[in-house]
Motif scaffolding. Structure first.
Motif, mmCIF file in Angstrom:
data_model
loop_
_atom_site.group_PDB
_atom_site.id
_atom_site.type_symbol
_atom_site.label_atom_id
_atom_site.label_comp_id
_atom_site.label_asym_id
_atom_site.label_seq_id
_atom_site.Cartn_x
_atom_site.Cartn_y
_atom_site.Cartn_z
ATOM 1 N N VAL A 147 -17.826 4.576 3.086
ATOM 2 C CA VAL A 147 -16.655 5.446 3.129
ATOM 3 C C VAL A 147 -15.405 4.606 3.286
ATOM 4 N N TYR A 148 -15.460 3.593 4.143
ATOM 5 C CA TYR A 148 -14.302 2.743 4.362
ATOM 6 C C TYR A 148 -14.007 1.890 3.130
ATOM 7 N N LYS A 149 -15.038 1.477 2.400
ATOM 8 C CA LYS A 149 -14.815 0.732 1.166
ATOM 9 C C LYS A 149 -14.061 1.593 0.164
ATOM 10 N N ARG A 150 -14.376 2.876 0.108
ATOM 11 C CA ARG A 150 -13.698 3.782 -0.821
ATOM 12 C C ARG A 150 -12.231 3.935 -0.449
ATOM 13 N N GLN A 151 -11.924 3.817 0.823
ATOM 14 C CA GLN A 151 -10.536 3.951 1.253
ATOM 15 C C GLN A 151 -9.698 2.758 0.817
ATOM 16 N N ASN A 152 -10.353 1.655 0.448
ATOM 17 C CA ASN A 152 -9.639 0.440 0.069
ATOM 18 C C ASN A 152 -9.452 0.296 -1.437
ATOM 19 N N ILE A 153 -9.642 1.355 -2.196
ATOM 20 C CA ILE A 153 -9.453 1.317 -3.638
ATOM 21 C C ILE A 153 -7.965 1.120 -3.921
ATOM 22 N N LYS A 154 -7.648 0.108 -4.718
ATOM 23 C CA LYS A 154 -6.251 -0.171 -5.049
ATOM 24 C C LYS A 154 -5.719 0.936 -5.947
ATOM 25 N N ARG A 155 -4.516 1.419 -5.643
ATOM 26 C CA ARG A 155 -3.877 2.487 -6.403
ATOM 27 C C ARG A 155 -2.509 2.016 -6.881
#
Length: 131
Positions: free
Chosen positions: A22-30
């Motif tokens: 879940v935390y890895k998904r929060q680090n997706i570059k936008r």
């Protein structure tokens, strides 16, 4: 758009590998372009469907549709309290699924001036208590 609402921590033990995802998904570059397959495609296009038990190919031709049992399993596996999603026009502006473990929010009222749907927003107030 997905918002995963985690349960308050019960201990200082390390998180499971699933929960750390879940935390890895929060680090997706936008900003990012959504491809036709992969994690971002599934987060963006997958949708709940009460006629599906687990998961199945989506009628959209991209990503998947998933049922209540799948939501139950993922909520438990990731130690979440709720998942909030958007992208589907729903008549009342919001719609709960899987015993209120998932909510779809759609903020555009009368989408394309043809649907006659209401729009909604979601306010989240997190109150943490000590265990």
């Amino acid at each position: 758009f997905f918002l995963m609402i985690r349960r308050p921590p019960r201990s200082t033990q390390s998180r499971s590998s699933a929960a750390s995802d879940v935390y890895k998904r929060q680090n997706i570059k936008r900003p990012v372009e959504i491809q036709d397959e992969g994690l971002l495609c599934d987060l963006f296009w997958s949708e709940p469907n009460s006629e599906v038990e687990g998961w199945d190919d989506s009628d959209r031709g991209v990503s998947y549709k998933y049922g209540e049992k799948f939501v139950d399993k993922q909520i438990s596996k990731l130690d979440l309290k709720m998942v909030c999603r958007s992208k589907s026009a729903v008549e009342q502006g919001y719609e709960f699924f899987a015993n209120n473990q998932l909510v779809s929010i759609f903020s555009a009222p009368n989408f394309h001036e043809t649907l006659g749907n209401q729009g909604a927003i979601m306010y989240i107030c997190l109150l943490y208590t000590s265990y």
